[in-house]
Design a protein around this motif. Structure first.
Motif, mmCIF file in Angstrom:
data_model
loop_
_atom_site.group_PDB
_atom_site.id
_atom_site.type_symbol
_atom_site.label_atom_id
_atom_site.label_comp_id
_atom_site.label_asym_id
_atom_site.label_seq_id
_atom_site.Cartn_x
_atom_site.Cartn_y
_atom_site.Cartn_z
ATOM 1 N N ALA A 218 0.806 -1.225 0.000
ATOM 2 C CA ALA A 218 0.000 0.000 0.000
ATOM 3 C C ALA A 218 0.832 1.265 0.000
ATOM 4 N N ALA A 219 2.153 1.155 0.065
ATOM 5 C CA ALA A 219 3.001 2.342 0.200
ATOM 6 C C ALA A 219 3.905 2.531 -1.013
ATOM 7 N N ARG A 220 4.096 3.786 -1.369
ATOM 8 C CA ARG A 220 5.015 4.116 -2.459
ATOM 9 C C ARG A 220 6.460 3.868 -2.051
ATOM 10 N N ARG A 221 6.786 4.152 -0.784
ATOM 11 C CA ARG A 221 8.135 3.975 -0.276
ATOM 12 C C ARG A 221 8.073 3.142 0.986
ATOM 13 N N LYS A 222 9.000 2.199 1.122
ATOM 14 C CA LYS A 222 8.962 1.252 2.243
ATOM 15 C C LYS A 222 10.273 1.331 3.025
ATOM 16 N N VAL A 223 10.159 1.514 4.349
ATOM 17 C CA VAL A 223 11.324 1.654 5.207
ATOM 18 C C VAL A 223 11.242 0.614 6.325
ATOM 19 N N LEU A 224 12.305 -0.161 6.478
ATOM 20 C CA LEU A 224 12.373 -1.161 7.542
ATOM 21 C C LEU A 224 13.153 -0.596 8.715
ATOM 22 N N LEU A 225 12.535 -0.586 9.888
ATOM 23 C CA LEU A 225 13.169 -0.130 11.120
ATOM 24 C C LEU A 225 13.504 -1.362 11.945
ATOM 25 N N VAL A 226 14.805 -1.627 12.152
ATOM 26 C CA VAL A 226 15.175 -2.886 12.802
ATOM 27 C C VAL A 226 16.477 -2.704 13.573
ATOM 28 N N ASP A 227 16.440 -2.932 14.876
ATOM 29 C CA ASP A 227 17.648 -2.757 15.678
ATOM 30 C C ASP A 227 18.592 -3.945 15.513
ATOM 31 N N HIS A 228 19.829 -3.754 15.965
ATOM 32 C CA HIS A 228 20.890 -4.732 15.730
ATOM 33 C C HIS A 228 20.598 -6.111 16.303
ATOM 34 N N SER A 229 19.791 -6.181 17.376
ATOM 35 C CA SER A 229 19.556 -7.470 18.036
ATOM 36 C C SER A 229 18.731 -8.421 17.176
ATOM 37 N N LYS A 230 18.055 -7.910 16.146
ATOM 38 C CA LYS A 230 17.222 -8.769 15.301
ATOM 39 C C LYS A 230 18.034 -9.493 14.234
ATOM 40 N N PHE A 231 19.244 -9.021 13.965
ATOM 41 C CA PHE A 231 20.059 -9.640 12.922
ATOM 42 C C PHE A 231 20.637 -10.959 13.414
ATOM 43 N N GLY A 232 20.641 -11.940 12.521
ATOM 44 C CA GLY A 232 21.136 -13.262 12.877
ATOM 45 C C GLY A 232 20.135 -14.113 13.626
ATOM 46 N N ARG A 233 18.941 -13.608 13.813
ATOM 47 C CA ARG A 233 17.892 -14.384 14.467
ATOM 48 C C ARG A 233 17.061 -15.133 13.426
ATOM 49 N N GLN A 234 16.254 -16.051 13.920
ATOM 50 C CA GLN A 234 15.366 -16.802 13.046
ATOM 51 C C GLN A 234 13.938 -16.720 13.557
ATOM 52 N N ALA A 235 13.016 -16.706 12.634
ATOM 53 C CA ALA A 235 11.587 -16.804 12.951
ATOM 54 C C ALA A 235 10.941 -17.631 11.850
#
Length: 279
Positions: A218-235
């Motif tokens: 629904a958006a023309r521009r998409k921005v992901l806000l993600v702190d360092h602790s989320k990197f290397g994790r799995q879901a």
């Protein structure tokens, strides 16, 4: 077995009388304490609640099954895993400084007069608060907390995406919410996720992924806000490749190897510092 104390389950006496709580209220008090302190012992809960160890063990078993805590020998601890991160109260206490810095950087991208999407993530919540007093915006959101934060702001038009309410996320999620989201066209969307791994972002809840994908569309521009602790994790569920976002904003604690990986993938990113927070 019922949640009442019998002859073999005698409450331990305490120095002061304890008001008897219902099982639901008792478990909420346990969960609140674990969230606030990170851990608690069974003996402390016995003394505080005026019930037996057997009752406390049953309560902890129930809360562990719900994903609210992790039961350990002699007590319980907060469980920062993919299941527990769905709890809105836990997410609100994690990486607060990093989230505020990330949102301060993102704020420069939200221009007055724009239609802005903000998802139900705790990461994006400081951004919603920061919009107050900065001019006129239309904010489209499925987050009940964002709705409540901005409801009284005279210059901000709030469009609430309805659907089925999910208490764990404090948000509206599911097929009907996604259908409503797709009917809008916004200037920019700010979203977050639970895990980033090998150039893709993931989330632990399928119904949440469904809505986030619709918000992205629904958006023309998409921005992901993600702190360092989320990197290397799995879901469990893939949300999108990082390359589907126009910009990824993380914080200065992001490891060098993760920065190198973003560059090798051609992902545009910015790192926010604590000094970038604005009043």
């Amino acid at each position: 077995m019922t949640d009442t104390e019998g002859a073999a389950d005698v409450p331990v006496a305490t120095d002061a009388p304890v008001t008897k709580l219902s099982p639901r209220d008792r478990r909420k008090r346990i969960a609140d304490r674990v969230l606030a302190e990170g851990q608690v012992t069974i003996e402390e809960l016995v003394q505080e609640l005026g019930v037996s160890q057997m009752t406390v063990h049953r309560d902890l078993d129930t809360l562990e099954h719900q994903g609210t805590l992790r039961k350990v020998r002699g007590g319980a601890t907060a469980a920062p895993n993919a299941i527990f991160e769905s709890n809105a109260r836990w997410r609100g206490h994690e990486q607060v400084t990093a989230k505020e810095a990330i949102c301060a950087t993102a704020l420069a991208l939200a221009e007055p007069g724009q239609a802005v999407i903000i998802d139900d993530s705790s990461t994006a919540l400081p951004l919603a608060r920061a919009l107050s007093g900065r001019g006129a915006y239309t904010v489209i959101t499925n987050s009940l907390q964002v709705i409540n934060e901005l409801a009284e702001e005279p210059d901000i038009r709030v469009i609430a995406l309805g659907g089925e309410y999910h208490p764990a996320f404090n948000a509206f999620l599911g097929m009907s919410t996604a259908d409503i989201a797709r009917s809008f066209r916004a200037d920019i969307a700010f979203l977050s996720t639970s895990a980033v791994d090998n150039g893709h972002c993931y989330h632990q809840a399928q119904e949440n992924v469904l809505v986030k994908r619709a918000l992205m569309a629904a958006a023309r521009r998409k921005v992901l806000l993600v702190d360092h602790s989320k990197f290397g994790r799995q879901a469990l569920y893939e949300l999108a490749p990082l390359a589907d976002f126009d910009l990824v904003i993380s914080d200065e604690q992001l490891p060098e190897e993760e920065r190198d990986a973003l560059q090798s993938l051609g992902v545009r990113y910015e790192l926010a510092t604590e000094g970038s927070r604005r009043g």
